[in-house]
Design an enzyme around this catalytic site. Sequence first.
Site, PDB file in Angstrom:
ATOM      1  N   GLU A  90      28.483  43.947  45.199  1.00  0.00           N
ATOM      2  CA  GLU A  90      29.277  45.050  45.731  1.00  0.00           C
ATOM      3  C   GLU A  90      29.552  46.108  44.655  1.00  0.00           C
ATOM      4  OE1 GLU A  90      31.628  43.037  49.413  1.00  0.00           O
ATOM      5  OE2 GLU A  90      32.602  42.789  47.484  1.00  0.00           O
ATOM      6  N   CYS A 103      32.829  51.928  40.522  1.00  0.00           N
ATOM      7  CA  CYS A 103      33.149  50.637  39.918  1.00  0.00           C
ATOM      8  C   CYS A 103      31.904  49.759  40.055  1.00  0.00           C
ATOM      9  CB  CYS A 103      34.340  50.036  40.669  1.00  0.00           C
ATOM     10  SG  CYS A 103      34.801  48.391  40.127  1.00  0.00           S
ATOM     11  N   CYS A 110      30.577  35.195  38.780  1.00  0.00           N
ATOM     12  CA  CYS A 110      31.299  35.279  37.508  1.00  0.00           C
ATOM     13  C   CYS A 110      31.659  33.875  37.044  1.00  0.00           C
ATOM     14  CB  CYS A 110      32.577  36.096  37.705  1.00  0.00           C
ATOM     15  SG  CYS A 110      33.479  36.403  36.172  1.00  0.00           S
ATOM     16  N   CYS A 114      39.099  33.178  36.660  1.00  0.00           N
ATOM     17  CA  CYS A 114      40.482  33.674  36.782  1.00  0.00           C
ATOM     18  C   CYS A 114      41.027  33.301  38.162  1.00  0.00           C
ATOM     19  CB  CYS A 114      40.529  35.193  36.596  1.00  0.00           C
ATOM     20  SG  CYS A 114      39.939  35.710  34.978  1.00  0.00           S
ATOM     21  N   CYS A 117      41.236  35.991  41.166  1.00  0.00           N
ATOM     22  CA  CYS A 117      40.131  36.923  41.414  1.00  0.00           C
ATOM     23  C   CYS A 117      39.067  36.315  42.323  1.00  0.00           C
ATOM     24  CB  CYS A 117      39.505  37.327  40.085  1.00  0.00           C
ATOM     25  SG  CYS A 117      38.166  38.522  40.276  1.00  0.00           S
ATOM     26  N   SER A 189      35.824  46.841  31.133  1.00  0.00           N
ATOM     27  CA  SER A 189      36.964  45.933  31.229  1.00  0.00           C
ATOM     28  C   SER A 189      36.527  44.515  30.883  1.00  0.00           C
ATOM     29  CB  SER A 189      37.515  45.970  32.657  1.00  0.00           C
ATOM     30  OG  SER A 189      38.652  45.151  32.760  1.00  0.00           O
ATOM     31  N   CYS A 331      40.876  45.852  43.391  1.00  0.00           N
ATOM     32  CA  CYS A 331      40.682  44.988  42.217  1.00  0.00           C
ATOM     33  C   CYS A 331      40.734  43.523  42.608  1.00  0.00           C
ATOM     34  CB  CYS A 331      41.776  45.224  41.196  1.00  0.00           C
ATOM     35  SG  CYS A 331      41.900  46.908  40.664  1.00  0.00           S
TER      36      CYS A 331
HETATM   37  N1  SAH Z   1      35.790  40.525  34.256  1.00  0.00           N
HETATM   38  C1  SAH Z   1      36.305  41.788  33.819  1.00  0.00           C
HETATM   39  C2  SAH Z   1      35.932  42.896  34.762  1.00  0.00           C
HETATM   40  C3  SAH Z   1      36.605  42.835  36.120  1.00  0.00           C
HETATM   41  S1  SAH Z   1      37.696  44.137  36.148  1.00  0.00           S
HETATM   42  C4  SAH Z   1      37.798  41.666  33.594  1.00  0.00           C
HETATM   43  O1  SAH Z   1      38.345  40.617  33.888  1.00  0.00           O
HETATM   44  O2  SAH Z   1      38.397  42.582  33.059  1.00  0.00           O
HETATM   45  C5  SAH Z   1      38.663  43.827  37.510  1.00  0.00           C
HETATM   46  C6  SAH Z   1      40.129  43.937  37.192  1.00  0.00           C
HETATM   47  O3  SAH Z   1      40.850  43.526  38.342  1.00  0.00           O
HETATM   48  C7  SAH Z   1      40.530  42.998  36.066  1.00  0.00           C
HETATM   49  O4  SAH Z   1      41.564  43.560  35.325  1.00  0.00           O
HETATM   50  C8  SAH Z   1      41.032  41.824  36.847  1.00  0.00           C
HETATM   51  O5  SAH Z   1      41.866  41.012  36.072  1.00  0.00           O
HETATM   52  C9  SAH Z   1      41.747  42.498  37.981  1.00  0.00           C
HETATM   53  N2  SAH Z   1      41.946  41.627  39.135  1.00  0.00           N
HETATM   54  C10 SAH Z   1      41.259  40.533  39.477  1.00  0.00           C
HETATM   55  N3  SAH Z   1      41.756  40.001  40.594  1.00  0.00           N
HETATM   56  C11 SAH Z   1      42.786  40.772  40.973  1.00  0.00           C
HETATM   57  C12 SAH Z   1      43.670  40.740  42.071  1.00  0.00           C
HETATM   58  N4  SAH Z   1      43.614  39.783  42.991  1.00  0.00           N
HETATM   59  N5  SAH Z   1      44.593  41.725  42.142  1.00  0.00           N
HETATM   60  C13 SAH Z   1      44.621  42.703  41.232  1.00  0.00           C
HETATM   61  N6  SAH Z   1      43.821  42.788  40.173  1.00  0.00           N
HETATM   62  C14 SAH Z   1      42.903  41.825  40.046  1.00  0.00           C
END
Ligand code: SAH
Length: 341
Positions: A90, A103, A110, A114, A117, A189, A331
Amino acid sequence: MKNIKDYNLDALKEEMKNIGEKPFRAEQIFKWLYEEKVKSFDEMTNLSFDLREKLKQNYTICNFKILKKLESKDGTKKYLFDILDGNSIETVLMSYHHGYSICVSTQVGCKMGCKFCASTGIGFIRNLSSGEIVEQILAVEQDTGLRISNVVYMGIGEPMDNYDNVVNSIRIINNPKGLNIGARHISVSTSGVVPMIYKLADENIQCTLSISLHATNNEKRSSMMPVNKAYPIEELLQACKDYIAKTNRRVSFEYALAKDNNDNLEDAKELVKLLRGMNCHVNLIPINKIENGAYTKSSNENIIKFRDYLNDHGIVATIRRELGSDIDAACGQLRRKNLKV
Ligand code: SAH
């Protein structure tokens, strides 16, 4: 077959030499790909017929297919691309007052795990190549006729876990003869893969580094983000300080606020202590709900209190607009899909 979009300009010049062509052919090809945005070698009409045939035999041009396109009520568009190997990823297009921002995803799935996510939910398949990262931008520009002015590496995947391809893709995007998007309009990021932050600082690219911080102590951060066990907060912040010192760029910290988890004033106080004196900015993200997710969004009131506390104590903080949440494009809501399943 090799993907012609995997080459940065210097590498393509070398490649042309290797196949017995003059290096300036690389500039012509770049112009066709990234300025004219053509989808075939046949359209590269200032190349000889023989050269076009040679290119066709040796390289693919990698045109993603649009499988699905969803449009949010706020104008955000989410693309599901068929990346031509049975997988799909996506990509999200957002409109801001300063232009259009895209984006991009960097991996199919991945590994980071986390807890909040969706991108991590169905595991990891493979890295995207540089050309496949660049193609996301081209495909959206071709589809919409828009000129993208900002790129954020915040889609599916961990950019620093696909370091070489990510850096090479930035070189293609950033090159004036490529997509010509200024490095200052490119943000990468990371969840905090510390050794790669040091490496990026030495690349001499003026992109913005964003760090997904989300918690102020190791216990809490490790419970949300397993990567913290390998690279705890102290080491992460030290790497950020090195990045700032070497690049003179302000680092951005992402902090997703989850109710009763990391959103009270004690957390804000700890955050101020951690970041005090650093050239940085905090981007607060109201956490987005994902399927089976352990966290829920903080109240608006808490989010505003949190922001105000940071701002009142010398840390510049803003609240990220929640674009595209109605189409699961916000996000943390992007996922890979396997077309074969
Ligand atoms: N893997 C990288 C790139 C992804 S960026 C990273 O972790 O930075 C996507 C951003 O959205 C990251 O800051 C991630 O922590 C955040 N994110 C992930 N899941 C989310 C959620 N459920 N709500 C809000 N932000 C989220």
